[in-house]
Structure formats: structure tokens, C-alpha cells
Design a protein around this motif. Structure first.
Motif, short mmCIF file in Angstrom:
data_model
loop_
_atom_site.label_atom_id
_atom_site.label_comp_id
_atom_site.label_asym_id
_atom_site.label_seq_id
_atom_site.Cartn_x
_atom_site.Cartn_y
_atom_site.Cartn_z
N GLU A 65 -138.05 103.64 -48.51
CA GLU A 65 -137.98 102.51 -48.69
C GLU A 65 -136.91 101.46 -47.58
O GLU A 65 -137.17 100.76 -47.03
N ALA A 66 -135.73 102.19 -47.90
CA ALA A 66 -134.74 101.51 -47.02
C ALA A 66 -134.85 101.68 -45.26
O ALA A 66 -134.60 100.81 -44.96
N GLU A 67 -135.66 102.95 -45.19
CA GLU A 67 -135.85 103.06 -43.76
C GLU A 67 -136.90 102.04 -43.29
O GLU A 67 -136.78 101.55 -42.15
N ILE A 68 -137.86 101.90 -44.07
CA ILE A 68 -139.04 100.66 -43.65
C ILE A 68 -138.40 99.53 -43.50
O ILE A 68 -138.44 98.57 -42.71
N ASP A 69 -137.38 99.11 -44.53
CA ASP A 69 -137.00 97.91 -44.64
C ASP A 69 -135.95 97.63 -43.49
O ASP A 69 -135.92 96.40 -42.81
N GLU A 70 -135.34 98.50 -43.00
CA GLU A 70 -134.22 98.37 -41.75
C GLU A 70 -134.89 98.64 -40.49
O GLU A 70 -134.11 98.20 -39.69
N ASN A 71 -135.95 99.48 -40.41
CA ASN A 71 -136.39 100.01 -39.13
C ASN A 71 -137.73 99.25 -39.06
O ASN A 71 -138.75 99.46 -39.25
N ASP A 72 -137.76 98.21 -38.01
CA ASP A 72 -138.60 97.33 -37.65
C ASP A 72 -139.61 98.15 -36.81
O ASP A 72 -140.97 97.94 -37.01
N GLU A 73 -139.37 99.15 -36.11
CA GLU A 73 -140.25 99.90 -35.46
C GLU A 73 -141.42 100.84 -36.35
O GLU A 73 -142.49 100.83 -36.11
N TRP A 74 -140.45 101.18 -37.66
CA TRP A 74 -141.43 101.73 -38.60
C TRP A 74 -142.48 101.08 -38.96
O TRP A 74 -143.66 101.32 -39.11
N PHE A 75 -142.10 99.75 -39.70
CA PHE A 75 -142.98 98.86 -40.19
C PHE A 75 -143.90 98.30 -39.41
O PHE A 75 -145.22 98.47 -39.58
N ASP A 76 -143.67 98.15 -37.88
CA ASP A 76 -144.81 97.64 -37.05
C ASP A 76 -145.58 98.82 -36.67
O ASP A 76 -146.79 98.47 -36.50
N ALA A 77 -145.14 100.02 -36.74
CA ALA A 77 -145.97 101.17 -36.43
C ALA A 77 -147.09 101.30 -37.41
O ALA A 77 -148.33 101.65 -37.24
#
Length: 89
Positions: A65-77
Motif C-alpha cells: 500500500e505504501a508503494e502504491i501511495d508513493e509511486n504514481d507509476e505503479w498506480f497509473d499502470a
């Protein structure tokens, strides 16, 4: 931290807007995840993160969850993967 998308899908209806699901795995995590995405109009997205098939450790899901919140590239992908499978009802 690296991830692999396993499956993605999205539906759209006037009542619910856009609802997507993306299952994925994260390198060195024991269990897979599913992110559920929702947007009424396809612009602002909310999400919920869960384990896909069986529960894993709280430490792992909090790290994901922390990675998703901090990494826009992950969320956008994840959003793009789901949108690529859009089915309109």
C-alpha cells in the motif's frame, strides 16, 4: 520493489461509474494482491487493496500500500491495465 500484473478487468455503468480490478504479485511477497479501482467519471480514482486468494502478513500489505501511495507509476499502470479491458454495461 517490482510487480507483475496477473489479470485486469474493468466495467462501466452509469450507476456505478468505472470499477476495475487488477490482480498482481510483488517480488519477494508470499501472496498475491488485488487492487479494486473506482471512479465515477474516470478522472479521480479511489482504491482498495486486498490479498487475492489468501491472507498474508500485515507487514507485506502495508508495504504494498505504501508503494502504491508513493509511486504514481505503479498506480497509473494499474489503472491503465484495467482500462485496457473496459467493458461497458
Amino acid at each position: 520493489m517490482n510487480y507483475t500484473i496477473l489479470d485486469a478487468r474493468m466495467t462501466y455503468s452509469k450507476e456505478d461509474g468505472y470499477v476495475g480490478h487488477v490482480s498482481f504479485q510483488i517480488e519477494n511477497h508470499k501472496h498475491d494482491y488485488e487492487i479494486t479501482l473506482h471512479s465515477k467519471y474516470g478522472r479521480e480514482w479511489m482504491y482498495a487493496l486486498n490479498f487475492l486468494n489468501e491472507s498474508g502478513s500485515e507487514e507485506d500489505i502495508l508495504a504494498a500500500e505504501a508503494e502504491i501511495d508513493e509511486n504514481d507509476e505503479w498506480f497509473d499502470a494499474f489503472v491503465e491495465a484495467a482500462k485496457s479491458k473496459l467493458i461497458k454495461e
